[in-house]
Design an enzyme around this catalytic site. Structure first.
Site, PDB file in Angstrom:
ATOM      1  N   ASN A   1       0.855  -1.192   0.000  1.00  0.00           N
ATOM      2  CA  ASN A   1       0.000   0.000   0.000  1.00  0.00           C
ATOM      3  C   ASN A   1       0.889   1.239   0.000  1.00  0.00           C
ATOM      4  O   ASN A   1       1.483   1.584   1.018  1.00  0.00           O
ATOM      5  CB  ASN A   1      -0.893  -0.037   1.250  1.00  0.00           C
ATOM      6  N   TRP A   2       0.960   1.892  -1.145  1.00  0.00           N
ATOM      7  CA  TRP A   2       1.867   3.043  -1.274  1.00  0.00           C
ATOM      8  C   TRP A   2       1.289   4.294  -0.635  1.00  0.00           C
ATOM      9  O   TRP A   2       1.966   5.314  -0.527  1.00  0.00           O
ATOM     10  CB  TRP A   2       2.161   3.313  -2.756  1.00  0.00           C
ATOM     11  N   LYS A   3       0.036   4.261  -0.249  1.00  0.00           N
ATOM     12  CA  LYS A   3      -0.635   5.431   0.336  1.00  0.00           C
ATOM     13  C   LYS A   3      -0.437   6.660  -0.582  1.00  0.00           C
ATOM     14  O   LYS A   3      -0.394   6.508  -1.797  1.00  0.00           O
ATOM     15  CB  LYS A   3      -0.133   5.702   1.750  1.00  0.00           C
TER      16      LYS A   3
ATOM     17  N   HIS B   1      -9.322   0.684   4.826  1.00  0.00           N
ATOM     18  CA  HIS B   1      -8.012   0.879   5.460  1.00  0.00           C
ATOM     19  C   HIS B   1      -8.192   1.792   6.674  1.00  0.00           C
ATOM     20  O   HIS B   1      -9.022   2.708   6.657  1.00  0.00           O
ATOM     21  CB  HIS B   1      -7.024   1.502   4.470  1.00  0.00           C
TER      22      HIS B   1
ATOM     23  N   GLU C   1      -6.762   4.258   7.785  1.00  0.00           N
ATOM     24  CA  GLU C   1      -6.706   5.713   7.562  1.00  0.00           C
ATOM     25  C   GLU C   1      -8.021   6.239   6.983  1.00  0.00           C
ATOM     26  O   GLU C   1      -8.389   7.388   7.211  1.00  0.00           O
ATOM     27  CB  GLU C   1      -5.501   6.054   6.668  1.00  0.00           C
TER      28      GLU C   1
ATOM     29  N   GLU D   1      -5.272  -5.376  10.604  1.00  0.00           N
ATOM     30  CA  GLU D   1      -4.259  -4.349  10.827  1.00  0.00           C
ATOM     31  C   GLU D   1      -4.576  -3.605  12.115  1.00  0.00           C
ATOM     32  O   GLU D   1      -5.405  -2.674  12.117  1.00  0.00           O
ATOM     33  CB  GLU D   1      -4.254  -3.354   9.666  1.00  0.00           C
TER      34      GLU D   1
ATOM     35  N   GLY E   1       2.327   2.072  10.658  1.00  0.00           N
ATOM     36  CA  GLY E   1       3.224   3.212  10.458  1.00  0.00           C
ATOM     37  C   GLY E   1       3.896   3.683  11.737  1.00  0.00           C
ATOM     38  O   GLY E   1       4.469   4.759  11.774  1.00  0.00           O
TER      39      GLY E   1
ATOM     40  N   SER F   1       3.521  -2.322  10.364  1.00  0.00           N
ATOM     41  CA  SER F   1       4.975  -2.274  10.519  1.00  0.00           C
ATOM     42  C   SER F   1       5.670  -3.599  10.208  1.00  0.00           C
ATOM     43  O   SER F   1       6.630  -3.975  10.880  1.00  0.00           O
ATOM     44  CB  SER F   1       5.345  -1.775  11.923  1.00  0.00           C
TER      45      SER F   1
ATOM     46  N   GLY G   1       2.822  -1.209   4.333  1.00  0.00           N
ATOM     47  CA  GLY G   1       2.819   0.214   4.011  1.00  0.00           C
ATOM     48  C   GLY G   1       4.238   0.691   3.739  1.00  0.00           C
ATOM     49  O   GLY G   1       4.770   0.537   2.651  1.00  0.00           O
ATOM     50  N   GLY G   2       4.873   1.244   4.774  1.00  0.00           N
ATOM     51  CA  GLY G   2       6.189   1.875   4.627  1.00  0.00           C
ATOM     52  C   GLY G   2       7.201   1.026   3.873  1.00  0.00           C
ATOM     53  O   GLY G   2       7.884   1.516   2.963  1.00  0.00           O
TER      54      GLY G   2
HETATM   55  C1  PEP Z   1      -0.673  -0.144   5.939  1.00  0.00           C
HETATM   56  O1  PEP Z   1      -0.656   0.962   5.425  1.00  0.00           O
HETATM   57  O2  PEP Z   1      -1.613  -0.903   5.667  1.00  0.00           O
HETATM   58  C2  PEP Z   1       0.415  -0.522   6.834  1.00  0.00           C
HETATM   59  C3  PEP Z   1       0.360  -1.682   7.424  1.00  0.00           C
HETATM   60  O3  PEP Z   1       1.437   0.387   7.005  1.00  0.00           O
HETATM   61  P1  PEP Z   1       2.870   0.091   7.712  1.00  0.00           P
HETATM   62  O4  PEP Z   1       3.396  -1.195   7.106  1.00  0.00           O
HETATM   63  O5  PEP Z   1       3.705   1.267   7.349  1.00  0.00           O
HETATM   64  O6  PEP Z   1       2.630  -0.048   9.169  1.00  0.00           O
END
Ligand code: PEP
Length: 260
Positions: free
Chosen positions: A11-13, A99, A101, A171, A177, A217, A238-239
């Site tokens: 997920n590049w957000k 998600h 967010e 999640e 994040g 993470s 994500g990251g």
């Molecule tokens: C996500 O955006 O779904 C996520 C899990 O982010 P991160 O891996 O950065 O915690």
């Protein structure tokens, strides 16, 4: 028991631009060209979907194109919204729904997310339904209750016949994040409980076939341990998905996880 092929999504957000997104997609496709034992998707921002879809298709890549959101409406006067049909037209195969967010920052409620999931499925897209508790909810001992409520609400009215096109991403919001990761035991317990809810909603056979990703993470250093848990079928990243080598290492860790 059904074999569940691991599935990892990136997920590049709201990151990358046209050039860096194309570069990242190319690097991911190259790094994972021979990785066939895991399903892999990338979720770039809307404006870059069509270009990255073309890029992946021209390379003959098996990396799937995903979108980060979809409208619950099929079309019409909904300024700023993007329909399932438009996404399909850009080469998108799957879409994130709910998600954290979107749930907690933008404020999308369960009923809207259920409508989005149904619109995506009706429009021919697969769905990754994201669920998970906040820190306050975890500390109040409400993790399983929240996951159950979000799973039941998100899947309401979705028939068993559509479930092969649905993935759940667990999640925990406090782990997204933040660099904090659920312990493998905590994550496995949550996943097993979510699978019990799916068995109750559908059948044990349907529940046994649904892939449940862990997100929060995940990085190359912790992926193997998380993915070795019996009910964790890959991850939503994500990251670490913004660096092709890290994302590829996480995909390889999912591929190497003990067969279920
Ligand atoms: C996500 O955006 O779904 C996520 C899990 O982010 P991160 O891996 O950065 O915690």
């Amino acid at each position: 028991m059904t074999h569940r092929k691991p599935y990892v999504g990136g997920n590049w957000k709201m990151n990358t631009d046209g050039a860096s997104g194309a570069e990242l997609a190319t690097a991911v496709a190259v790094a994972l060209e021979t990785e066939h034992s895991v399903d892999i998707a990338v979720f770039p921002p809307f404006p870059y979907l069509a270009g990255i879809g073309t890029l992946l298709r021209d390379r003959g890549s098996t990396v799937l194109l995903g979108a980060q959101d979809v409208s619950d409406q099929p079309g019409g006067a909904f300024t700023g919204e993007v329909s399932a049909a438009m996404l399909l037209d850009c080469g998108v195969k799957t879409v994130l729904v709910g998600h954290s967010e979107r749930r907690h920052v933008i404020g999308e409620p369960d009923a809207l997310l259920n409508a989005k999931a149904k619109a995506a499925l009706a429009g021919g897209l697969d769905v990754v339904l994201c669920i998970g508790e906040t820190l306050d909810q975890r500390e109040a001992g409400e993790t399983d209750e929240i996951n159950e409520r979000q799973a039941r609400a998100g899947l309401a009215g979705i028939p068993a016949a559509d479930m092969p096109r649905v993935t759940i991403a667990y999640e925990p919001v406090w782990a997204i994040g933040t660099g904090k990761t659920a312990t493998p035991d905590d994550a496995q317990n949550a996943h097993a409980q979510i699978r019990r809810v799916l068995a109750d909603l559908y059948t044990p056979e349907v529940a046994g076939a649904v892939r449940i990703q862990y997100g929060g993470s995940v990085k190359p250093a912790n992926a193997a341990e998380l993915f070795s848990c019996p009910d964790i079928d890959g991850g939503l990243i994500g990251g670490a998905s913004l660096k092709a080598t890290d994302f590829a290492a996480i995909c390889h860790a999912a591929a190497a996880a003990p067969a279920l």
